[in-house]
Scaffold this motif. Sequence first.
Motif, PDB file in Angstrom:
ATOM      1  N   PRO A   1       3.516  39.254  52.115  1.00 64.97           N
ATOM      2  CA  PRO A   1       3.625  38.785  50.737  1.00 64.97           C
ATOM      3  C   PRO A   1       3.172  39.814  49.687  1.00 64.97           C
ATOM      4  N   ASP A   2       3.437  41.100  49.904  1.00 69.02           N
ATOM      5  CA  ASP A   2       3.052  42.118  48.915  1.00 69.02           C
ATOM      6  C   ASP A   2       3.639  41.787  47.545  1.00 69.02           C
ATOM      7  N   GLU A   3       2.846  42.070  46.522  1.00 67.63           N
ATOM      8  CA  GLU A   3       3.315  41.943  45.143  1.00 67.63           C
ATOM      9  C   GLU A   3       3.620  43.345  44.655  1.00 67.63           C
ATOM     10  N   LEU A   4       4.805  43.504  44.086  1.00 67.22           N
ATOM     11  CA  LEU A   4       5.298  44.810  43.697  1.00 67.22           C
ATOM     12  C   LEU A   4       5.642  44.846  42.217  1.00 67.22           C
ATOM     13  N   SER A   5       5.878  46.045  41.714  1.00 60.97           N
ATOM     14  CA  SER A   5       6.432  46.257  40.384  1.00 60.97           C
ATOM     15  C   SER A   5       7.534  47.295  40.521  1.00 60.97           C
ATOM     16  N   ALA A   6       8.606  47.085  39.765  1.00 60.67           N
ATOM     17  CA  ALA A   6       9.676  48.067  39.708  1.00 60.67           C
ATOM     18  C   ALA A   6       9.541  48.816  38.390  1.00 60.67           C
ATOM     19  N   GLY A   7       9.507  50.136  38.464  1.00 66.53           N
ATOM     20  CA  GLY A   7       9.462  50.974  37.273  1.00 66.53           C
ATOM     21  C   GLY A   7      10.855  51.488  36.955  1.00 66.53           C
ATOM     22  N   LEU A   8      11.177  51.564  35.659  1.00 64.01           N
ATOM     23  CA  LEU A   8      12.504  51.984  35.217  1.00 64.01           C
ATOM     24  C   LEU A   8      12.370  53.042  34.144  1.00 64.01           C
ATOM     25  N   ARG A   9      13.252  54.027  34.191  1.00 62.00           N
ATOM     26  CA  ARG A   9      13.367  55.038  33.147  1.00 62.00           C
ATOM     27  C   ARG A   9      14.837  55.425  33.062  1.00 62.00           C
ATOM     28  N   VAL A  10      15.205  56.181  32.041  1.00 64.13           N
ATOM     29  CA  VAL A  10      16.566  56.699  31.928  1.00 64.13           C
ATOM     30  C   VAL A  10      16.502  58.204  32.102  1.00 64.13           C
ATOM     31  N   ASP A  11      17.176  58.689  33.142  1.00 63.20           N
ATOM     32  CA  ASP A  11      17.222  60.123  33.415  1.00 63.20           C
ATOM     33  C   ASP A  11      18.361  60.802  32.666  1.00 63.20           C
ATOM     34  N   LYS A  12      19.459  60.066  32.448  1.00 62.41           N
ATOM     35  CA  LYS A  12      20.603  60.631  31.733  1.00 62.41           C
ATOM     36  C   LYS A  12      21.333  59.511  31.015  1.00 62.41           C
ATOM     37  N   LEU A  13      21.560  59.701  29.728  1.00 62.18           N
ATOM     38  CA  LEU A  13      22.272  58.711  28.927  1.00 62.18           C
ATOM     39  C   LEU A  13      23.534  59.361  28.386  1.00 62.18           C
ATOM     40  N   GLY A  14      24.675  58.935  28.921  1.00 58.53           N
ATOM     41  CA  GLY A  14      25.960  59.454  28.473  1.00 58.53           C
ATOM     42  C   GLY A  14      26.609  58.513  27.481  1.00 58.53           C
ATOM     43  N   ASN A  15      27.867  58.748  27.179  1.00 57.83           N
ATOM     44  CA  ASN A  15      28.605  57.879  26.258  1.00 57.83           C
ATOM     45  C   ASN A  15      29.020  56.573  26.914  1.00 57.83           C
ATOM     46  N   ARG A  16      29.334  56.642  28.215  1.00 63.49           N
ATOM     47  CA  ARG A  16      29.838  55.472  28.933  1.00 63.49           C
ATOM     48  C   ARG A  16      29.018  55.110  30.158  1.00 63.49           C
TER      49      ARG A  16
END
Length: 147
Positions: free
Chosen positions: A77-92
């Motif tokens: 029953p581990d409790e986790l967190s997901a980390g998010l970032r943007v490495d590349k932001l294009g037009n689409r």
Amino acid sequence: MADPQTRADYRYFLPITTRWMDNDLYGHVNNVTYYSYFDTVANHFLITEGGLDIHTGPVIGLVVESACSYRAPVAYPDELSAGLRVDKLGNRSVTYGIAIFRDGQVTDDPAVAHGHFVHVFVDRVDRRAVAIPDRVRAALQRLVVAP
């Protein structure tokens, strides 16, 4: 980004609750489950922070690429967190960096898994690539990290 990934490398976090069914015969969360965690954090951000209407909006995001490196096992029953970032932001399209951490870890503790996930934004009906909607782009811009 160089290994190991730490919480300081990410801009947005979402708690992830492991489930009994996430464990495999070897007693740890199965590798394919991490991809559902990746999908969950990215889409949670797009919906709650970017206002993406996944049910009826004219634009949707489709996954075209993903990868994951596993560093340490976790299990129910581990409790986790997901980390998010943007490495590349294009037009689409957008390339996310995503990592999974055990809750209770400090900023320097390494991720138990990390990888990337690419969304291409398309017209809901004809599935042709379109520009990222302005509100979604503005939200994603807040997560951009310097290369």
